[in-house]
Scaffold this motif. Structure first.
Motif, PDB file in Angstrom:
ATOM      1  N   TYR A 231      45.000 -23.892  10.789  1.00 50.76           N
ATOM      2  CA  TYR A 231      45.667 -24.535   9.663  1.00 50.76           C
ATOM      3  C   TYR A 231      44.606 -24.866   8.631  1.00 50.76           C
ATOM      4  N   CYS A 232      44.648 -24.164   7.506  1.00 51.12           N
ATOM      5  CA  CYS A 232      43.584 -24.229   6.509  1.00 51.12           C
ATOM      6  C   CYS A 232      44.013 -25.016   5.284  1.00 51.12           C
ATOM      7  N   THR A 233      43.038 -25.660   4.692  1.00 48.71           N
ATOM      8  CA  THR A 233      43.208 -26.314   3.399  1.00 48.71           C
ATOM      9  C   THR A 233      42.239 -25.649   2.433  1.00 48.71           C
ATOM     10  N   GLY A 234      42.792 -25.130   1.347  1.00 47.32           N
ATOM     11  CA  GLY A 234      41.965 -24.485   0.342  1.00 47.32           C
ATOM     12  C   GLY A 234      41.337 -25.500  -0.593  1.00 47.32           C
TER      13      GLY A 234
ATOM     14  N   PHE B 220      55.437  -7.613  17.548  1.00 52.60           N
ATOM     15  CA  PHE B 220      56.381  -8.170  16.585  1.00 52.60           C
ATOM     16  C   PHE B 220      55.671  -8.994  15.519  1.00 52.60           C
ATOM     17  N   PHE B 221      54.642  -8.416  14.906  1.00 52.38           N
ATOM     18  CA  PHE B 221      53.855  -9.141  13.910  1.00 52.38           C
ATOM     19  C   PHE B 221      54.716  -9.551  12.713  1.00 52.38           C
ATOM     20  N   LYS B 222      55.561  -8.652  12.231  1.00 47.31           N
ATOM     21  CA  LYS B 222      56.407  -8.972  11.077  1.00 47.31           C
ATOM     22  C   LYS B 222      57.331 -10.144  11.390  1.00 47.31           C
ATOM     23  N   ASP B 223      57.869 -10.191  12.605  1.00 48.39           N
ATOM     24  CA  ASP B 223      58.744 -11.303  12.992  1.00 48.39           C
ATOM     25  C   ASP B 223      57.992 -12.630  12.947  1.00 48.39           C
ATOM     26  N   ARG B 224      56.729 -12.635  13.383  1.00 50.33           N
ATOM     27  CA  ARG B 224      55.934 -13.864  13.355  1.00 50.33           C
ATOM     28  C   ARG B 224      55.661 -14.304  11.926  1.00 50.33           C
ATOM     29  N   THR B 225      55.390 -13.362  11.039  1.00 49.33           N
ATOM     30  CA  THR B 225      55.127 -13.741   9.647  1.00 49.33           C
ATOM     31  C   THR B 225      56.369 -14.327   9.008  1.00 49.33           C
ATOM     32  N   VAL B 226      57.533 -13.783   9.327  1.00 48.77           N
ATOM     33  CA  VAL B 226      58.790 -14.352   8.816  1.00 48.77           C
ATOM     34  C   VAL B 226      58.990 -15.746   9.388  1.00 48.77           C
ATOM     35  N   PHE B 227      58.698 -15.937  10.668  1.00 53.52           N
ATOM     36  CA  PHE B 227      58.827 -17.250  11.299  1.00 53.52           C
ATOM     37  C   PHE B 227      57.959 -18.280  10.571  1.00 53.52           C
ATOM     38  N   TYR B 228      56.717 -17.921  10.232  1.00 51.62           N
ATOM     39  CA  TYR B 228      55.817 -18.858   9.570  1.00 51.62           C
ATOM     40  C   TYR B 228      56.278 -19.199   8.154  1.00 51.62           C
ATOM     41  N   THR B 229      56.929 -18.246   7.490  1.00 51.10           N
ATOM     42  CA  THR B 229      57.370 -18.539   6.122  1.00 51.10           C
ATOM     43  C   THR B 229      58.580 -19.430   6.141  1.00 51.10           C
TER      44      THR B 229
END
Length: 101
Positions: free
Chosen positions: A72-75, A92-101
């Motif tokens: 968990y990053c802070t810019g 299922f990389f795409k599924d994980r990216t959708v989950f994070y969004t």
């Protein structure tokens, strides 16, 4: 005849589960990890701080073990974003990216 000492030292391979966790999963290496990512981003993003969230799974068999770290990053601009580091392939990389969004 005198014995010569091997001065090459020891190393830890990034490609092993233990080495991956040693270099990337320890708080004392956080600054090195921030510098590494900032070098990869080439100024497109600049990480000011990060926090580890380990989602490691210790399976009974070697192929069931996974070392995954959500960072968990802070810019520098206050933006928050996640970097996922893993040493496994993921179907299922795409599924994980959708989950994070």
């Amino acid at each position: 005849m005198s014995k010569t000492k091997n001065n090459l030292g020891k190393y830890v391979s990034f490609s092993t589960d233990w080495g991956f966790k040693y270099y990337f999963g320890r708080e004392e290496y956080k600054l090195n990890l921030i510098n590494f990512f900032n070098g990869l981003f080439e100024g497109q993003k600049v990480i000011k701080d990060l926090h580890y969230q380990s989602v490691e799974q210790d399976g009974e068999l070697e192929h069931d073990r996974k070392a995954v770290f959500d960072l968990y990053c802070t810019g520098e601009d206050g933006e928050h974003f996640i970097i996922e580091m893993q040493q496994i392939s993921q179907d299922f990389f795409k599924d994980r990216t959708v989950f994070y969004t």
